[in-house]
Scaffold this active site. Sequence first.
Site, PDB file in Angstrom:
ATOM      1  N   ASP A   1      56.267  25.103  18.725  1.00 24.94           N
ATOM      2  CA  ASP A   1      55.690  25.407  17.574  1.00 24.94           C
ATOM      3  C   ASP A   1      56.580  25.813  16.261  1.00 24.94           C
ATOM      4  O   ASP A   1      57.483  26.434  16.803  1.00 24.94           O
ATOM      5  CB  ASP A   1      54.633  26.632  17.895  1.00 24.94           C
ATOM      6  CG  ASP A   1      53.734  26.929  16.776  1.00 24.94           C
ATOM      7  OD1 ASP A   1      53.435  26.139  15.868  1.00 24.94           O
ATOM      8  OD2 ASP A   1      52.804  27.929  16.748  1.00 24.94           O
ATOM      9  N   HIS A   2      56.314  25.541  15.175  1.00 24.55           N
ATOM     10  CA  HIS A   2      57.021  26.168  14.057  1.00 24.55           C
ATOM     11  C   HIS A   2      58.613  25.557  14.468  1.00 24.55           C
ATOM     12  O   HIS A   2      59.532  26.476  14.110  1.00 24.55           O
ATOM     13  CB  HIS A   2      57.085  27.432  13.834  1.00 24.55           C
ATOM     14  CG  HIS A   2      55.766  27.848  12.848  1.00 24.55           C
ATOM     15  ND1 HIS A   2      55.842  27.729  11.695  1.00 24.55           N
ATOM     16  CD2 HIS A   2      54.711  28.231  13.368  1.00 24.55           C
ATOM     17  CE1 HIS A   2      54.603  28.151  11.209  1.00 24.55           C
ATOM     18  NE2 HIS A   2      53.836  28.302  12.032  1.00 24.55           N
TER      19      HIS A   2
ATOM     20  N   GLU B   1      52.404  17.912  14.589  1.00 27.44           N
ATOM     21  CA  GLU B   1      51.721  18.300  13.565  1.00 27.44           C
ATOM     22  C   GLU B   1      52.692  18.954  12.507  1.00 27.44           C
ATOM     23  O   GLU B   1      53.730  19.040  12.717  1.00 27.44           O
ATOM     24  CB  GLU B   1      51.338  19.559  14.146  1.00 27.44           C
ATOM     25  CG  GLU B   1      50.459  20.738  13.152  1.00 27.44           C
ATOM     26  CD  GLU B   1      49.563  21.733  13.964  1.00 27.44           C
ATOM     27  OE1 GLU B   1      48.912  21.314  14.815  1.00 27.44           O
ATOM     28  OE2 GLU B   1      49.733  23.034  13.400  1.00 27.44           O
TER      29      GLU B   1
ATOM     30  N   LYS C   1      47.985  38.463  10.524  1.00 29.90           N
ATOM     31  CA  LYS C   1      47.819  38.351  11.932  1.00 29.90           C
ATOM     32  C   LYS C   1      46.963  39.068  12.736  1.00 29.90           C
ATOM     33  O   LYS C   1      46.849  40.413  12.391  1.00 29.90           O
ATOM     34  CB  LYS C   1      49.387  38.677  12.678  1.00 29.90           C
ATOM     35  CG  LYS C   1      50.549  37.732  11.991  1.00 29.90           C
ATOM     36  CD  LYS C   1      50.754  36.393  12.855  1.00 29.90           C
ATOM     37  CE  LYS C   1      51.756  35.798  12.265  1.00 29.90           C
ATOM     38  NZ  LYS C   1      51.727  34.213  12.640  1.00 29.90           N
TER      39      LYS C   1
ATOM     40  N   HIS D   1      46.678  27.987  11.636  1.00 27.03           N
ATOM     41  CA  HIS D   1      47.476  29.087  12.187  1.00 27.03           C
ATOM     42  C   HIS D   1      47.223  30.352  11.794  1.00 27.03           C
ATOM     43  O   HIS D   1      46.348  30.764  11.016  1.00 27.03           O
ATOM     44  CB  HIS D   1      49.055  28.662  11.329  1.00 27.03           C
ATOM     45  CG  HIS D   1      49.622  27.466  11.994  1.00 27.03           C
ATOM     46  ND1 HIS D   1      50.945  27.318  11.890  1.00 27.03           N
ATOM     47  CD2 HIS D   1      49.015  26.270  12.453  1.00 27.03           C
ATOM     48  CE1 HIS D   1      51.081  26.119  12.465  1.00 27.03           C
ATOM     49  NE2 HIS D   1      49.908  25.516  12.676  1.00 27.03           N
TER      50      HIS D   1
HETATM   51 ZN    ZN Z   1      51.991  28.776  11.355  1.00 27.60          ZN
END
Ligand code: ZN
Length: 517
Positions: free
Chosen positions: A177-178, A293, A335, A368
């Site tokens: 991810d990222h 992605e 978050k 996200h």
């Molecule tokens: Zn993100």
Amino acid sequence: MTELNNHDPILTEGQILKSLKPFPLELLKIYPRSFCLADGIHYGMIRARDGRKLAVMGERQKLLKDPFQGDLFSGPPDLKLCNLSDKNTRCLMELFPFTRPVPLREAPMTFGAGDRLGTATPGHIRAIQKYHVRPVLAQQSVRENKQTGRSFVDVIHDVVWAVFQENYREGYGADGDHLKSIEELKDALRAGVSMVTLDLTENLDLQSFQGSKEWVDQRFGEVIDKDDAKVIFHLFLHKKFNFRGSQGQFSIRFDEEIVKRNTLLFHRALDFTEQVSQFISSWTGNRPLIDFEISIDETTFPTSPESHLFFVIQLQHRGVHLDSLAPRFVGEFQKGIDYIGDLKDFRRQFDRHAAIARDYGNYKISIHSGSDKFSVFPIMGELANGALHVKTAGTSWLEAMRLMALVAPSLYREMHQYALSVFRDASKLYHVTTDLARIPDLQKLRDEDLASLLDQTDARQLLHITYGYLLNAMGADGKNLFRNRFNQVLEQYEEDYWDLLVGHFEKHLNSLGVPKK
Ligand code: ZN
């Protein structure tokens, strides 16, 4: 006896315990779902005093040939006890292919359940397997790994054993991810991810929508090649792109200024994406495909549907295939807490993003910071045309903190206090609007009320963004302050932790409107 969804003859819990009885094990627990038969050998997971092990049982001749490394005990049947080492993990993936991550591009709806601690996955599996959705069980960003001291290999291997332990055979994804550089990409691919999330934040020219028209004209002339400019104008200028969204028809037109601003916004990002996409193609060769992605969700302003369309048309033009895109939406996706913003606005924008995604490659819209967004989940579920990916991670950490509040209140109090002391520093890394003054005073709460803090927005954010500090906190004696005690509690109460996660993820999936099996 636990019901299994495979056809291998297996042992009952009683039979497993009976066959392990003669051995000098400090057996704490068996994981009955994991026990299965392959080539006349029984394999299954147990927990001994010194941690989880793979138990391999059968005739000595067979155990000697079996590839796992471990300590042999005489039976009959004989027993080999194996650590969950990297080498044994690779053996497991070889022998039981269902434990390997797979690409999920064919699955319309996917759910990312990142696990920062390496213990949450059985809970994720138990919730998700009840629904028509495929899970991405291994999902950590470079940033998260830095905070937890794990590598992509660690993250995947923890999931591999959990998948075996739960006998989950429907296939799961592993997301690097990222990722922001080719080096990070290589790291993730070598570890065996089945999905890559390229973060383009650092390649976007965020000034392009702030500068004056004059600035844009000048900059465009300076940095965009004349031939490229011709192609871009040909693709977009004065064209009308029509869509039929769930909320009605809409069309997008580009005037010269908007074409120039979008070109400046994306030109480096497009080059980089093409480079990464080519790298992935050359990497895959005979290997399974990698889900691709792109995330532009960590920008300072929302991604307009025009910019989204501009970007994907350019990607198509360059022959880049996309499986999911994470735009930044209107409102705030902070978050671990609910959506902050106007629901009508969100609905209208989300519908447009989904319509563009459907018409330009049928890729998924990826959400996200997707945990706990209960006020917008129903909208996403309704409007996504069945092409949706939702990512969560920190929320499983928060459920672990809820467990601490429930079963280890004094440890919880220490950690909460420590989180308060490092909050200012931690908040530099995240965009949150936490107001510490709104968090109830720890001293005034009874033990039985501590868990209610995990339902309070500001306390959730406090604990959410300080996880790295809490896990890495060191005492004056050079030993970690919380990590060992925290892990011990998690281990001792793992079934309770998984129950909390099941409840929490069912809430997410129900709210998204994902059908139950
Ligand atoms: Zn993100």
